[in-house]
Design a protein around this motif. Structure first.
Motif, PDB file in Angstrom:
ATOM      1  N   ARG B 115       1.022  -1.025   0.016  1.00 19.47           N
ATOM      2  CA  ARG B 115      -0.051  -0.076  -0.126  1.00 19.47           C
ATOM      3  C   ARG B 115       0.885   1.156  -0.112  1.00 19.47           C
ATOM      4  O   ARG B 115       1.736   1.334   0.800  1.00 19.47           O
ATOM      5  CB  ARG B 115      -1.049  -0.003   1.301  1.00 19.47           C
ATOM      6  CG  ARG B 115      -1.918   0.916   1.395  1.00 19.47           C
ATOM      7  CD  ARG B 115      -2.721   0.767   2.574  1.00 19.47           C
ATOM      8  NE  ARG B 115      -2.020   1.348   3.652  1.00 19.47           N
ATOM      9  CZ  ARG B 115      -2.585   1.750   4.959  1.00 19.47           C
ATOM     10  NH1 ARG B 115      -3.602   1.569   5.090  1.00 19.47           N
ATOM     11  NH2 ARG B 115      -1.536   2.184   5.893  1.00 19.47           N
ATOM     12  N   GLY B 116       0.764   2.096  -0.930  1.00 17.43           N
ATOM     13  CA  GLY B 116       1.756   3.320  -0.885  1.00 17.43           C
ATOM     14  C   GLY B 116       1.193   4.350  -0.010  1.00 17.43           C
ATOM     15  O   GLY B 116       0.191   4.080   0.631  1.00 17.43           O
ATOM     16  N   PHE B 117       1.403   5.563  -0.342  1.00 17.03           N
ATOM     17  CA  PHE B 117       1.079   6.755   0.752  1.00 17.03           C
ATOM     18  C   PHE B 117      -0.119   7.103   0.038  1.00 17.03           C
ATOM     19  O   PHE B 117      -0.739   6.938  -1.023  1.00 17.03           O
ATOM     20  CB  PHE B 117       1.943   7.907   0.385  1.00 17.03           C
ATOM     21  CG  PHE B 117       3.289   7.794   0.993  1.00 17.03           C
ATOM     22  CD1 PHE B 117       3.312   8.049   2.255  1.00 17.03           C
ATOM     23  CD2 PHE B 117       4.566   7.393   0.364  1.00 17.03           C
ATOM     24  CE1 PHE B 117       4.651   8.011   2.863  1.00 17.03           C
ATOM     25  CE2 PHE B 117       5.556   7.248   0.928  1.00 17.03           C
ATOM     26  CZ  PHE B 117       5.722   7.268   2.298  1.00 17.03           C
ATOM     27  N   PRO B 118      -1.311   7.617   1.053  1.00 16.12           N
ATOM     28  CA  PRO B 118      -2.622   7.900   0.508  1.00 16.12           C
ATOM     29  C   PRO B 118      -2.772   9.302  -0.259  1.00 16.12           C
ATOM     30  O   PRO B 118      -3.264  10.349   0.524  1.00 16.12           O
ATOM     31  CB  PRO B 118      -3.333   7.920   1.744  1.00 16.12           C
ATOM     32  CG  PRO B 118      -2.464   8.006   2.879  1.00 16.12           C
ATOM     33  CD  PRO B 118      -0.920   7.712   2.329  1.00 16.12           C
ATOM     34  N   PHE B 119      -2.105   9.264  -1.375  1.00 20.42           N
ATOM     35  CA  PHE B 119      -2.110  10.641  -2.019  1.00 20.42           C
ATOM     36  C   PHE B 119      -3.190  11.594  -1.899  1.00 20.42           C
ATOM     37  O   PHE B 119      -3.008  12.603  -1.654  1.00 20.42           O
ATOM     38  CB  PHE B 119      -1.746  10.368  -3.161  1.00 20.42           C
ATOM     39  CG  PHE B 119      -1.067  11.423  -4.260  1.00 20.42           C
ATOM     40  CD1 PHE B 119      -0.006  12.048  -3.719  1.00 20.42           C
ATOM     41  CD2 PHE B 119      -1.816  12.110  -5.222  1.00 20.42           C
ATOM     42  CE1 PHE B 119       0.698  12.930  -4.722  1.00 20.42           C
ATOM     43  CE2 PHE B 119      -1.416  12.966  -5.918  1.00 20.42           C
ATOM     44  CZ  PHE B 119      -0.149  13.523  -5.424  1.00 20.42           C
ATOM     45  N   GLU B 120      -4.607  10.931  -2.305  1.00 21.35           N
ATOM     46  CA  GLU B 120      -5.469  11.804  -2.173  1.00 21.35           C
ATOM     47  C   GLU B 120      -6.032  12.448  -0.766  1.00 21.35           C
ATOM     48  O   GLU B 120      -6.361  13.549  -0.750  1.00 21.35           O
ATOM     49  CB  GLU B 120      -6.784  10.936  -2.427  1.00 21.35           C
ATOM     50  CG  GLU B 120      -6.961  10.047  -3.882  1.00 21.35           C
ATOM     51  CD  GLU B 120      -5.886   8.891  -3.898  1.00 21.35           C
ATOM     52  OE1 GLU B 120      -5.546   8.497  -2.817  1.00 21.35           O
ATOM     53  OE2 GLU B 120      -5.330   8.907  -4.910  1.00 21.35           O
ATOM     54  N   LYS B 121      -5.508  11.791   0.212  1.00 22.33           N
ATOM     55  CA  LYS B 121      -5.797  12.400   1.549  1.00 22.33           C
ATOM     56  C   LYS B 121      -4.683  13.475   1.732  1.00 22.33           C
ATOM     57  O   LYS B 121      -4.931  14.313   2.768  1.00 22.33           O
ATOM     58  CB  LYS B 121      -5.617  11.448   2.956  1.00 22.33           C
ATOM     59  CG  LYS B 121      -6.408  10.234   2.942  1.00 22.33           C
ATOM     60  CD  LYS B 121      -6.274   9.548   4.253  1.00 22.33           C
ATOM     61  CE  LYS B 121      -7.459   8.468   4.424  1.00 22.33           C
ATOM     62  NZ  LYS B 121      -6.834   7.591   5.422  1.00 22.33           N
ATOM     63  N   PHE B 122      -3.610  13.572   1.008  1.00 19.82           N
ATOM     64  CA  PHE B 122      -2.650  14.833   1.300  1.00 19.82           C
ATOM     65  C   PHE B 122      -3.131  15.838   0.524  1.00 19.82           C
ATOM     66  O   PHE B 122      -2.648  17.292   0.795  1.00 19.82           O
ATOM     67  CB  PHE B 122      -1.413  14.474   0.694  1.00 19.82           C
ATOM     68  CG  PHE B 122      -0.781  13.308   1.272  1.00 19.82           C
ATOM     69  CD1 PHE B 122      -1.376  12.587   2.502  1.00 19.82           C
ATOM     70  CD2 PHE B 122       0.624  13.041   1.001  1.00 19.82           C
ATOM     71  CE1 PHE B 122      -0.649  11.596   2.997  1.00 19.82           C
ATOM     72  CE2 PHE B 122       1.205  11.899   1.768  1.00 19.82           C
ATOM     73  CZ  PHE B 122       0.746  11.200   2.721  1.00 19.82           C
ATOM     74  N   ARG B 123      -3.996  15.845  -0.504  1.00 24.20           N
ATOM     75  CA  ARG B 123      -4.680  17.155  -1.166  1.00 24.20           C
ATOM     76  C   ARG B 123      -4.978  18.328  -0.190  1.00 24.20           C
ATOM     77  O   ARG B 123      -5.775  17.817   0.827  1.00 24.20           O
ATOM     78  CB  ARG B 123      -5.937  16.767  -2.103  1.00 24.20           C
ATOM     79  CG  ARG B 123      -5.235  15.857  -3.016  1.00 24.20           C
ATOM     80  CD  ARG B 123      -5.883  16.255  -4.645  1.00 24.20           C
ATOM     81  NE  ARG B 123      -4.958  15.380  -5.688  1.00 24.20           N
ATOM     82  CZ  ARG B 123      -5.312  14.306  -6.268  1.00 24.20           C
ATOM     83  NH1 ARG B 123      -6.399  13.780  -6.101  1.00 24.20           N
ATOM     84  NH2 ARG B 123      -4.419  13.707  -7.062  1.00 24.20           N
ATOM     85  N   GLY B 124      -4.553  19.316  -0.411  1.00 29.19           N
ATOM     86  CA  GLY B 124      -5.161  20.554   0.231  1.00 29.19           C
ATOM     87  C   GLY B 124      -4.068  20.659   1.536  1.00 29.19           C
ATOM     88  O   GLY B 124      -4.551  21.789   2.334  1.00 29.19           O
ATOM     89  N   LYS B 125      -3.398  19.823   1.623  1.00 31.94           N
ATOM     90  CA  LYS B 125      -2.652  19.724   2.930  1.00 31.94           C
ATOM     91  C   LYS B 125      -1.480  20.569   2.876  1.00 31.94           C
ATOM     92  O   LYS B 125      -0.644  20.461   1.673  1.00 31.94           O
ATOM     93  CB  LYS B 125      -2.352  18.477   3.612  1.00 31.94           C
ATOM     94  CG  LYS B 125      -3.667  17.632   3.845  1.00 31.94           C
ATOM     95  CD  LYS B 125      -4.422  18.102   5.293  1.00 31.94           C
ATOM     96  CE  LYS B 125      -5.823  17.128   5.287  1.00 31.94           C
ATOM     97  NZ  LYS B 125      -6.222  17.261   6.364  1.00 31.94           N
TER      98      LYS B 125
END
Ligand SMILES: Cc1cc2nc3c(=O)[nH]c(=O)nc-3n(C[C@H](O)[C@H](O)[C@H](O)COP(=O)(O)OP(=O)(O)OC[C@H]3O[C@@H](n4cnc5c(N)ncnc54)[C@H](O)[C@@H]3O)c2cc1C
Ligand code: SF4
Ligand code: SF4
Ligand code: SF4
Lengths: 348, 289, 428, 259
Positions: B115-125
């Motif tokens: 499982r890689g990094f949860p790229f989507e969750k990083f958006r806007g941060k």
């Protein structure tokens, strides 16, 4: 499913008919004990055996198996191993039947393991009912593996001069029809079966001081128990316990190359969490340095981790590890000690 | 008729699963030495199919006859669909064998796995990257993907530490990041040398220089095992929440697909559930850090 | 004419030895075979160890006659402790012993001696020039190793032999397979005889005293009496009357002499003394070499080994038949009937008669030991041969002379690593 | 591969029974192709040629006299890779048993009043004289392990010598444990790799391959004591092949406690 009767004198014929079509593995006498071996002569099969050093797992997950053959000559070519051989494991005890169910789950969950599954799907299991404990180390009754209601294709119960044959699967039924001479069970036979099963139950002791359903929560509370250090001081890290366990499935993968350095095989072989190198990475860092941590890992797997991951207990109570351990580290001893500790500490 | 085969007990493997342990061959396009021990390999994908990885995932690399090793994918999926890059440190058998290869040679690849990094969750941060040493290899993939979609994120802060100036990886890239207006790069080395004018000290010393807005910050870190505890303390010190701290953990791995047991951290298989975890996910695991 | 031959570490022999020959004004000034192997002190090492370990330690005297040392060691301990091994034990021991004789002789004939006749430095070039010969040697060697392995686990150093018996037993099926392989090996054996009989063996005669074991019932390898070709029979316990060890400064091995200045042990001595008991096929092989006792050409020691190869293959088949007739059954080792004691064991190992003499204390620990190795017993005789050979070949070019001398050394099949243990036995 | 670019290897023997070299020769029975992939330039036991140009040196035997040290150093100078072949070279082996007795006494015992004719000193592994890159343990070496080591060296890998206890292999062979049969065994602390050949043939493991890196020595000694072995007997058992190491350890302990 329905119950059949196989006369003991017809067993040899059953086996004789199976041998040309199947690789038949079963318990035979060896070195003063018993071992699961390929049967070549029906007379060698010892259905009345106690236990074996290695579990019949070795026919589903061989100690060493080829994952693929390779030829490095022009940039690399690989060839998967030949298809699995149709196999019958004859005479499995019910603890081992439970263990195989766990292995089936492990190797088909997430990514299906093609090598295991191919072998498993070419294998039929004929189990036998245990009528008395293998020896003092068995604790199948405590683990709920003293009987099995699934996981076998055919299941035999010794009625004296005949076997009651319970048909577990469609494949089992076909096998019986095609290869064995049986009759339908009469009410008499059924009565006999009930008696035999009724008489066997009291012969087996409960050996855990608590109900096995409490085992995971017990282990949850004992992650930091001083017992692990005591075990670590005693444990020889010889890996006998895991190598003989029917539910252990960890493996190593390595390449064996021929002297021409071109041809070779990628091989997987049994490995053990009790060995120093198991969790060591390049550079020397070991994520489970001490024998204490490795013993904890082993018992946590048996009673908790595997259950959490796969819904099956990681121990089936066969007692093989207890027999194999030279310093008397046993699941019954460990689990009961942990239970007693919690009791003393008033944490139950 | 063989009865067993006609009544499978366990669901048959799919076509892809049949290949589970069989590597695919890829050709080396380019090899660039980075330091004495590390080289970056660029591999050409067979029939132009993209690898389809996420930053943080890894592949199992085979040198037939020597063995297999898990290596993080170091290139960003946003950069090239025809090739990918691995940064390999020479430490043992397989990695040494890789180092002795030449462009044009072929190696086996399985994966990508994990499982890689949860790229989507990083958006806007706001993003805080804290790689140590070779830990930059997997984070580089993530950082470059972020840079390629720079507008989607808030601040980008990179704190990178190595043992000495010679061991800093991807120096060209570091320079490029440093030159970017909207990327804040801080470097440190444990021990400097004559030419080193930057910060000296372990990576945690860099945290002193920066302040972050904790509620909107996500941190990602990867490095040698001993580094995590200390970095973690710094991140907590900045008020970043456990769920917003992401770590990529190293373990021994043999299969990469959750069977062989080597990478187990308590009940978790690092190769399947990880190697990237949030701190929240692993804080209950005795053996994680 | 003056010449000096100085061969440092003769190759293709077991262990380290040097040939030194000096001729000045056509007079032989110096003629020695130096044993320069490092001393090993096995007897001293044995002291204080449990007797049960003795055969494991002494098999490490020599990798090539490991089974011979182990068997002799066991016989010494058994004689000290009043143990009579069973019929099955004796047969199994003979079988693995044959395996070793075969292994050692095949190694010697094909890999150490044959290259001299075929004009190469080792067997390696033969692998490409005469692959059939090399493959045959490897095949035969593998079979000998397999015989040992089936009985004792491996040839160097045997495992399953212990004081009083065995700790592991071959399955009848394994013996049946071995029997088939031995029968099939007859073709290779015949080819070996044919090849060796065609070689130009150097002509050189020197009569000496030939000493070996002898038994009334069979061609002796294990146990029996000591016999001399000069006429003398002694029980093995009196071995010291025969060996009379003495030391010389140029050699770390002990020298021996009996009724003459020196004597010879080994395949040729056995052949000369026990010819009548050879298997008929072995006698036929001897005829192919034109050999009839008494043979006095030491170069033909190698030929006698070939004759023994034939004998051992036939006798192994014989032994297996006897074992199979009853079926091999696991049996516990025979326990000692005395606590401690003194005993001598003697065997005909590939290179000749070997003695182990043990003293065991009441606590089961070794208190003393003496081992007399065949090669030791041969060195004085080898030097005697060299001294009488050199004048006959003095006119040859140095290189040819050196080759003749090296071939003579190799004919003795010296096992120098064995030979160095040493001297005066200190009785406890 | 032409003769030229095949790696040149040489075999040397010091104090030993030469059983390991014989095992090398025996390995040709199963792996004749060995001769196709390496160029053997020196092997006194099997060939006349004595090539002094080699990359890999396999050294058998322990060093038992000072005069052998120079030769060992020469070999180290020439060879890129030095491999200790067998237990004598790797650990000292049975040759070091004599170091359990005082040396002058040993010499007198064997040589009597001629003791001074023969040069000898405490037997030691070659590692005590020159740096060694790899070791193939075993008395004698295991044929397959030797071939495995050659393959690894050809591939530039480290030879795959296990660092786990013998019991692993013994269990996989389904041997009935000797402890179960009322005997004792050093398997739990001994380096695997021989496929548990001694227990398989009914004898206890005598640790001819030496001990694993991280044995649980205390627990092992307790186990043997439980099987009615005295401290002396345990020491005797432990020292059959590793007297050198055991003595070194004792001497270290002595000098530590002396301080
Ligand atoms: C998820 C993940 C990502 C990684 N990413 C990178 C990377 O980007 N670049 C890089 O240089 N290295 C990376 N590593 C480490 C790399 O896998 C090891 O350095 C490599 O396996 C060593 O193999 P070797 O054969 O050279 O070493 P040896 O010491 O010869 O190792 C023998 C075997 O042990 C196992 N092993 C040893 N160390 C490790 C380890 N650290 N992790 C897993 N298995 C190990 C392997 O199966 C290996 O084949 C990563 C490891 C993991 C788990
Ligand atoms: S842990 Fe022990 S008792 Fe349980 S299944 Fe495994 S071997 Fe049997
Ligand atoms: S069998 Fe016993 S001694 Fe061996 S690893 Fe398991 S717990 Fe430790
Ligand atoms: S016999 Fe020896 S090696 Fe085998 S399991 Fe028992 S202790 Fe271990």
């Amino acid at each position: 499913m329905s119950l059949h009767i196989l006369k003991k004198e017809d067993l040899t014929e059953f086996l004789t008919k199976l041998l040309p079509d199947y690789r038949v593995a079963g318990p035979v006498k060896e070195n003063g004990g018993f071992a699961f071996q390929e049967i070549r002569n029906p007379a060698d099969l010892e259905l009345d055996y106690t236990t074996t050093i290695l579990p019949p797992k070795k026919f589903l997950l061989p100690t060493r198996e080829v994952l693929f053959n390779f030829d490095n000559s022009n940039g690399g070519e690989i060839q998967p191993p030949p298809p699995a051989i149709p196999t019958i494991i004859f005479g499995m005890h019910t603890c081992d039947v439970h263990a195989v169910q766990l292995l089936d789950q492990v190797f088909s969950a997430g990514h299906t393991d093609p090598n295991y599954v191919d072998r498993r799907n070419q294998t039929l299991i004929i189990s036998v009912e245990c009528l008395s404990p293998c020896d003092v180390h068995s604790f199948c009754k405590s683990m709920g593996t003293l009987s099995a209601d699934e996981g076998y294709d055919l299941h035999l119960t010794d009625l004296g001069d005949s076997y009651a044959v319970d048909i577990g699967t469609q494949a089992g039924r076909q096998l019986l029809e095609q290869y064995a001479q049986t009759s339908m069970a009469t009410p008499d036979n059924v009565q006999r079966l009930n008696n035999v099963l009724g008489e066997k139950w009291p012969r087996f002791p409960y050996r855990l001081d608590f109900d096995v359903s409490d085992l995971p929560s017990l282990l949850n509370m004992t992650m930091k128990s001083p017992l692990w250090n005591e075990l670590g001081e005693r444990c020889l890290a010889c890996a006998a316990c895991t190598n003989v366990c029917p539910t252990c499935f960890c493996f190593d993968v390595r390449d064996d190359v021929e002297l021409d350095l071109r041809h070779g095989q990628r091989v997987r072989a049994w490995d053990s969490c009790q060995l120093d190198e198991f969790a060591t990475v390049a550079g020397g860092h070991n994520f489970r340095t001490s024998r204490a941590l490795r013993q904890r890992h082993r018992f946590m797997r048996k009673g908790k981790y595997i259950l959490e991951a796969h819904n099956y207990l990681g121990c089936v109570g066969c007692g093989r590890c207890a027999r194999a351990c030279l310093v008397d580290i046993t699941p019954v001893g460990v689990f009961n000690d942990l239970h007693r500790q919690l009791e003393v500490e008033g944490r139950l | 008729m063989i009865i067993a085969a006609s009544h499978p007990t366990v669901a048959e493997p799919t076509l892809d699963e049949r290949q589970l342990y069989l590597p695919n061959f890829v050709r080396i396009l380019d090899i660039k030495p980075l330091t004495e021990l590390e080289k970056v390999f660029t591999f050409e994908l067979p029939n132009g199919r993209p690898l389809g990885h996420r930053p943080g995932q890894f592949v199992e690399v085979s040198v037939l006859g020597v063995g297999e090793a898990p290596i993080s994918i170091s290139s960003s999926p946003s950069r090239s669909s025809k090739s990918f890059e691995l940064c390999v440190r020479r430490v043992g058998d397989v990695t040494s064998a890789l180092h002795s290869l030449k462009p044009g040679d072929r190696v086996g690849i399985r994966g990508p796995f994990g499982r890689g990094f949860p790229f989507e969750k990083f958006r806007g941060k706001d993003l805080l990257f804290a790689p140590g040493g070779l830990g930059l290899a997997p984070l580089r993939s993530l950082i470059n993907q972020v840079i390629d979609e720079r507008a989607m994120f808030g601040r980008v802060v990179i704190l990178y530490g190595a043992r000495n100036p010679g061991e800093l990886l991807f120096k060209d890239e570091l320079k490029r990041w440093d030159e970017m207006e909207d990327v804040e790069l801080y470097l440190t080395v444990d021990r400097g040398d004559d030419s080193w004018t930057g910060n000296t000290g372990v990576i945690t010393t860099l945290f002193r220089n920066i302040s972050v807005y904790p509620r909107n910050t996500v941190a990602a870190t990867c490095g040698p095992p001993i580094m995590y505890r200390f970095v973690m303390m710094e991140l907590f010190g900045k008020g970043i929440s456990e769920g917003n701290i992401w770590l990529s953990l190293e373990r021994r791995m043999k299969c990469g697909v959750g069977k062989c047991g080597h990478c187990q951290i308590n009940n978790v298989y690092a190769c399947q559930s990880g190697p990237v975890f949030s701190y929240k996910e692993i804080k209950g695991l005795e053996e994680a850090l | 004419m003056s010449k000096r031959i100085d061969v440092h570490h003769v190759t293709r022999v077991e262990g380290h030895g040097n040939i030194v020959v000096e001729i000045a004004d056509s007079q032989l000034k110096e003629c020695r075979f130096d044993v320069v192997e490092t001393p090993r002190f096995f007897e001293a090492m044995l002291r204080g160890r449990p007797y049960i370990e003795a055969s494991h330690i002494t098999s490490r005297i020599c990798g090539i006659c490991a089974t011979g040392h182990a068997t002799t060691s066991l016989r010494a301990s058994e004689n000290a402790l009043g143990i009579k091994p069973t019929w099955q034990t004796e047969l199994l021991r003979k079988l693995s012993f044959h395996g070793e004789i075969l292994d050692s002789h095949i190694l010697h004939v094909y890999m150490l001696v044959a290259p001299d006749f075929l004009g190469v430095g080792s067997v390696i070039p033969l692998a490409s020039s005469q692959p059939d010969i090399v493959l045959r040697a490897l095949r035969m060697k593998k079979l000998s190793g397999d015989i040992c392995a089936a009985v004792t686990g491996r040839h160097t150093h045997p495992i399953a032999m212990t004081v009083g018996g065995f700790t592991h037993f071959p399955k009848n099926g394994e013996l049946e397979i071995l029997r088939q392989q031995l029968e099939a090996a007859r073709a290779d054996v015949d080819a070996t005889v044919e090849l060796c009989a065609s070689l130009p063996w150097p002509q050189f005669e020197r009569d000496t005293e030939y000493i070996s074991l002898t038994r009334p019932d069979e061609y002796a390898f294990i146990d029996g009496e000591i016999i001399s070709s000069d006429g003398a029979r002694l029980p093995i316990e009196s071995y010291q009357q025969v060996t009379n060890e003495y030391m010389v400064p140029h050699s770390s091995a002990k020298f021996t002499r009996f009724q003459r200045d020196s004597y010879m042990v080994g395949a040729l001595a056995r052949f000369n003394n026990n010819y009548e008991q050879l298997h008929p096929r072995a006698k036929a092989a001897a005829a192919a070499f034109g050999m009839q006792p008494k043979v006095t050409n030491p170069y033909l020691n190698t030929a006698a080994q070939v004759v023994e190869i034939v004998h051992c293959v036939e006798d192994s088949i014989n032994i297996i038949d006897q074992l199979l007739q009853k079926g091999v059954a696991p049996e516990d080792p025979v326990p000692p009937s005395t606590q401690g004691g003194e005993g001598v064991g003697a065997c005909e190992v590939p290179r000749g008669i070997l003695f182990h003499h043990y003293w065991i204390g009441e606590d089961g620990k070794m208190t003393g030991a003496n081992c007399i190795i065949p090669t030791n017993q041969n060195i004085a005789n080898l030097e005697g041969d060299m001294k009488s050979l050199v004048p006959q070949i003095m006119d040859k070019p140095t290189e040819a002379m050196q080759l003749d001398l090296e071939m003579l050394v190799r004919a003795y099949d010296p096992c120098i690593s064995c030979s160095v243990h040493l001297t005066k036995v200190v009785r406890p | 591969m032409s003769q030229n670019n095949k790696p040149k290897i040489a075999f040397f023997d010091f104090t030993s029974c030469e059983g390991c070299q014989l095992t090398v020769i025996d390995s040709l029975q199963t792996h004749p192709e060995l001769l196709d992939v390496v160029n053997i330039v020196q092997f006194r036991e099997a060939m006349t040629e004595k090539g002094e140009d080699y990359q890999v040196a396999f050294i058998e035997g322990s060093c038992t006299r000072e005069s052998d040290e120079a030769r060992l150093k020469e070999i180290r100078q020439q060879a890129a890779v030095v491999v200790a072949l067998g237990t004598c070279a790797h650990l000292g082996g049975v040759n070091t048993l004599k170091s359990l007795h005082p040396l002058p006494e040993v010499r007198r015992y064997v040589y009597g009043d001629k003791a001074e004719w023969y040069e000898t000193y405490d037997a030691r592994p070659i590692e005590a004289v020159i740096p060694v890159d790899f070791a193939i343990p075993g008395c004698p070496i295991d044929r397959n392990e030797f071939i495995g080591a050659v393959k690894a060296l050809l591939l530039g890998k480290k030879p795959p010598i296990p660092d786990y206890p013998l019991c692993v292999e013994c269990k996989l062979k389904e041997n009935v444990c000797l402890f179960t049969r009322g005997q004792v065994c050093l398997g739990p602390v001994t380096r695997a790799g021989c496929d548990a050949i001694c227990p398989t043939y009914g004898q206890s493991c005598e640790a001819c391959r030496g001990y694993i890196t991280n044995p649980n020595d205390t627990s092992m000694r307790n186990l043997l004591a439980e099987h009615e072995m005295s401290v002396d007997e345990i020491t005797t058992m432990y020292t059959m092949f590793t007297a050198y190491q055991v003595r070194e350890k004792l001497m270290q302990a002595e000098s530590a406690s002396g301080r």
